[in-house]
Each structure stands twice: as C-alpha cells, then as structure tokens.
Write a protein that holds these residues in place. Structure first.
Motif, short mmCIF file in Angstrom:
data_model
loop_
_atom_site.label_atom_id
_atom_site.label_comp_id
_atom_site.label_asym_id
_atom_site.label_seq_id
_atom_site.Cartn_x
_atom_site.Cartn_y
_atom_site.Cartn_z
N GLY A 11 46.30 44.71 42.25
CA GLY A 11 44.99 44.08 42.22
C GLY A 11 43.86 45.09 42.24
O GLY A 11 42.85 44.95 41.53
N MET A 66 44.31 37.48 41.97
CA MET A 66 45.18 38.60 41.57
C MET A 66 44.62 39.93 42.07
O MET A 66 45.36 40.78 42.56
CB MET A 66 45.33 38.63 40.05
N GLU A 67 43.30 40.10 41.95
CA GLU A 67 42.70 41.36 42.40
C GLU A 67 42.79 41.52 43.91
O GLU A 67 42.81 42.64 44.42
CB GLU A 67 41.23 41.42 41.95
#
Length: 480
Positions: free
Chosen positions: A12, A43-44
């Motif tokens: 991420g 996701m990050e």
C-alpha cells in the motif's frame, strides 16, 4: 489474488508513493483503473489485497512496473517508519492495552513519528524481558514437548532441508567433515571464524552484515561440537528465522536448529539404513550409532528418538538426568510417566531412585552402557544408560523402550531389574520409618539451590544473551 505478496502494508505504501509522484488523486487513479477511490484507499492502508490484474492496471497507469509495486522495501524513510508503526500497533502487546491506533497524517512531523515508533520498540522490549522468567520458560517448554510428542519427535520438512544441503556439498557417506560444513556456510555467503573471546552468554555469533559466523576455537568433547554449532547457526538462515518475539518462539527456533544440525550430522537415509540393519540383527545400540557418525552419546540418543517411531515402528523415551537426580531434558511417546510438577513441567523434577538413570551413577565402571528392566505402573521398560561429564557435573543419558521392543537391542539379556511405583511417595521419596524416627528434627541441612530453575534469564534481544557484550564483540571484530 496476490498470493506471493504477504506484506500488504508495504504494498500500500508503494502504491501511494508512486501515485503521489505521478500527481494522481485517489479518485482520479481509481477512475482510471475502474474502482472507487475509497477502495483504492483501503489498499493503500494495507486493508485490502488487490488482484494481480488490478496491480497491472495501476502500474501501467502510473508508468511503473508491477515489480516496482511488489518490491518488499519501503519506498522512503518516512514510509518505513509508517510501516513499522502500523506493524507494531497490530501486535498483541499493543492490542492488550486497549488503546486506539494512531494513523500518521501527512502533517505529522518525522520526529514525532520516530518517537512513536521508538516507544513501541521499547514496549516490545519490555514485554520480551517480562516473559523471560522461569515460569514462562517452563510453560513454553512444556507446550513444545507436548507438541513434539504428537509429532513422534519427527520433523520431515527439516529432514528434507538437511538432505538437500548435504547433496549440494556432495556429502553421501561417513561422518560429516568440517570442510563440508564450511562449504555449506560458503554457499550461504558466510565464513566460519574461530575466536577465543566469544561473549560468555553465547555459543556462536552470526554477523549478518559481514557474512561471518564466529565459533569457539576448540570443540566440545565428542568431536562434533564445532560442526553442530556451525550447523545450528546456518539453520537460522535456512529456516528464515527472525528475532524471537516470545520465549516460546525462541524455544521453537532452538529446537529446529538443533534438529537440523542432527539431521546433517546423522543424515536420514544413512541413519535409517544403519539402524534398520542393526535391528534386523537384533543388535541395536546407541553407542554403535554414536560411533558410526562421530557424535556424542546424547546426540545419538536424541537422534534415535527422531527416527524410531516413524522409521523403525517403535515408541521410545529419552532422559538426561543430573547427578542430583534432577531431570534436565526428557521425551517419551511410549507411556513412561515422567515426573512432573502441578503445571505439567518436567524440568528440575527428581526421577525415581530405582530408574537406571539414577542407578548408573553407582557403578564403578562407567565406560560402557548400563542396562536395566524397570517395572513401573505404566508397564515394564528396558533402558540403556551412559554416564557423561560436563564442565559443571556428571549426568546420565538414558534411552529406553517398552519391554516388547527390548528384543531388538544389545543388552536385552541383562538380569538387572528393579520395581518403581513412583509417583507414589512410598516408592523412594520417604525415608525408612526407622531412620525417620531416629533422625527427624535432629539435623539441619543447607540445601543447594537450583539457580538455573529459579533465576530469570538475562534480558536482551535474544533471551539469555547480554546485548552489551554481544555488540561490543561485533564492533571489536568488524574491522578484522
């Protein structure tokens, strides 16, 4: 799914790094690759694992390679601190405090973030220090012993690893040479160096930065000491060990490296062939197994326990007992009732006076194995015991099997036989009534303290190792 990428936090961070470098907002990048910006944000933050196809789209949009996103290294020093903080806040130690997780914002100064990471490291260090106590050590050791009993003391993955390492250096028969061990080290990028000033709390030291494994200058009695210590150090690298986060993990790592060393010194195929041949001739003997591979009696007896159930179809037991009768190491899967305390721990417990592990000390001739049958509440066992000597004291090594399997061993014809009803206190723990009447309250004995059982281990990165002494040693040898 990205099965080969397990560190989602780092992934991420790398996506965020390349996104901001390319001047994309979350929503703009999300629109370009066909997902919502909120999903990309997850996701990050390491909360969602992207599909490989999505990673390919992200990489293509940002003008980088997929391998750039999957690189395990943090993209910047700041990202490294954020990743470390995230990992530490996910730990059981922090979770147990019931405190909220802190998300570092873009405006959080680096020194503030660094202070938070430093506090977490200190919290983890103190947690490790707190668990390196006798009680925790005994509990962890008991759990590990019980687990290995369910596995018949056999670890097939490590057997395969050892066989592969031996194949790579061309070892196939006979005792493993120091040269072969040195070749194994060289293949892993390490040089074996023998020094006389190892830290007192260590058996060996591995310098990961300079590719060196430091060992003492002389082998311990039995001829296999230096080989075994070097193999144990190599095993840490081959098994992918990291600094232990708990005493239980430390013990598990130690078990695994000892197993690997034994599997190299007494390779699976050669050992099984040797033992099956001896069994066919009804001439099994620990001393023959020991001499065939040039190891200590204790190492040979322990290795036998690895192989007996899986490859020879017999259950066994092993004991290392001090001259004071205390059990220092024990294993059984044949039903022998080892002495335990109320927690189930065997360490430091006194074994029955009628067992061969105690009676062998009374012999005048201690150069050969002592054989005995012992009738116990759990059945009759045949045992072979050998006396050994360490710098501190004498000890006995006992290997035994149930009566039905004694027929495979040399020494089965012994006429030595004793009866033991332990843990019944009337067996050997209570003095004879006449002696008790004569001496009760008429003497005072000053007891010898078992310091190794009562004292906590020195605290440090590795339990029992003095960090100050270790780092001074490494610094002194770094320029040599």
């Amino acid at each position: 799914m990205v099965e080969f990428m397990t560190d989602l936090v780092t992934l991420g961070q790398r996506i965020r790094h390349y996104r901001t470098d390319a001047g994309f907002t979350l929503d703009r990048l999300g629109e370009a690759v066909g997902i919502a910006g909120s999903q990309l944000s997850l996701m990050e933050n390491g909360r969602r694992e992207p599909r490989l196809s999505l990673l390919q789209s992200i990489a293509g949009t940002l003008g980088v390679e997929v391998s750039d996103l999957l690189d395990p290294a943090p993209p910047s020093p700041r990202a490294a601190m954020e990743i470390e903080l995230e990992r530490m806040q996910r730990s059981a130690v922090y979770a147990g405090l019931g405190l909220p997780a802190i998300r570092p914002s873009r405006t959080m100064p680096d020194d503030t973030l660094g202070a938070l990471v430093g506090l977490h490291h200190e919290l983890a260090r103190r947690a490790r220090e707190a668990i390196a106590t006798p009680e925790e050590a005994r509990r962890a050791n008991t759990e590990l012993r019980q687990y290995m009993r369910t596995q018949d003391n056999y670890m097939p993955e490590i057997e395969e690893l050892a066989q592969e390492q031996l194949r790579q250096v061309g070892h196939s028969t006979g005792a493993l040479t120091h040269r072969s061990v040195s070749l194994m080290a060289k293949k892993l990028g390490f040089e074996l160096i023998f020094v006389a000033d190892l830290p007192h709390s260590t058996r060996s030291v591995t310098d990961l930065e300079n590719g060196r494994i430091y060992l003492p200058p002389a082998s311990i009695p039995g001829g296999h000491g230096l080989r075994s210590m070097a193999l144990q150090a190599l095993a840490h690298r081959l098994l992918g060990h990291h600094e232990p986060a708990s005493y239980a993990e430390f013990l598990r790592q130690r078990l695994e490296i000892n197993y690997f060393a034994a599997a190299c010194l007494m390779p699976l195929r050669q050992s099984v062939d040797f033992l099956k041949g001896a069994k066919a001739g009804k001439n099994l003997a620990i001393e023959d197994f020991r001499d065939a591979f040039g190891v200590t009696h204790e190492a040979a007896a322990l290795r036998f326990t690895n192989l007996a159930t899986t490859h020879l179809d017999m259950t066994v037991h092993f004991l290392r007992v001090g001259e004071d009768g205390a059990l220092y190491k024990g294993y059984e899967n044949d039903g022998l009732r080892l002495p335990t305390d109320v927690t189930g721990s065997t360490e430091g417990q006194i074994v029955c006076r009628h067992w061969s592990a105690r009676l062998a000390f009374e012999r005048t001739n201690r150069t050969t194995e002592f054989y005995q049958y012992t009738d116990t509440p759990a059945g009759t066992y045949w045992c072979s015991t050998q006396i050994g000597t360490s710098q501190a004291e004498e000890f006995s090594i006992t290997f035994g099997v149930p009566f039905a399997d004694a027929k495979w061993f040399r020494g089965r014809e012994t006429t030595n036989r004793r009866a033991s009803t332990c843990p019944d206190a009337n067996c050997c723990r209570r003095p004879a009534g006449e002696l008790a009447s004569r001496w009760s309250h008429k003497a005072w004995a000053s007891a010898k303290l078992h310091a190794h059982i009562l004292s906590p281990l020195p605290s440090g990165t590795f339990p029992g190792v003095d960090d100050t002494e270790l780092y001074d040693f490494l610094e002194a040898h770094s320029g040599s």
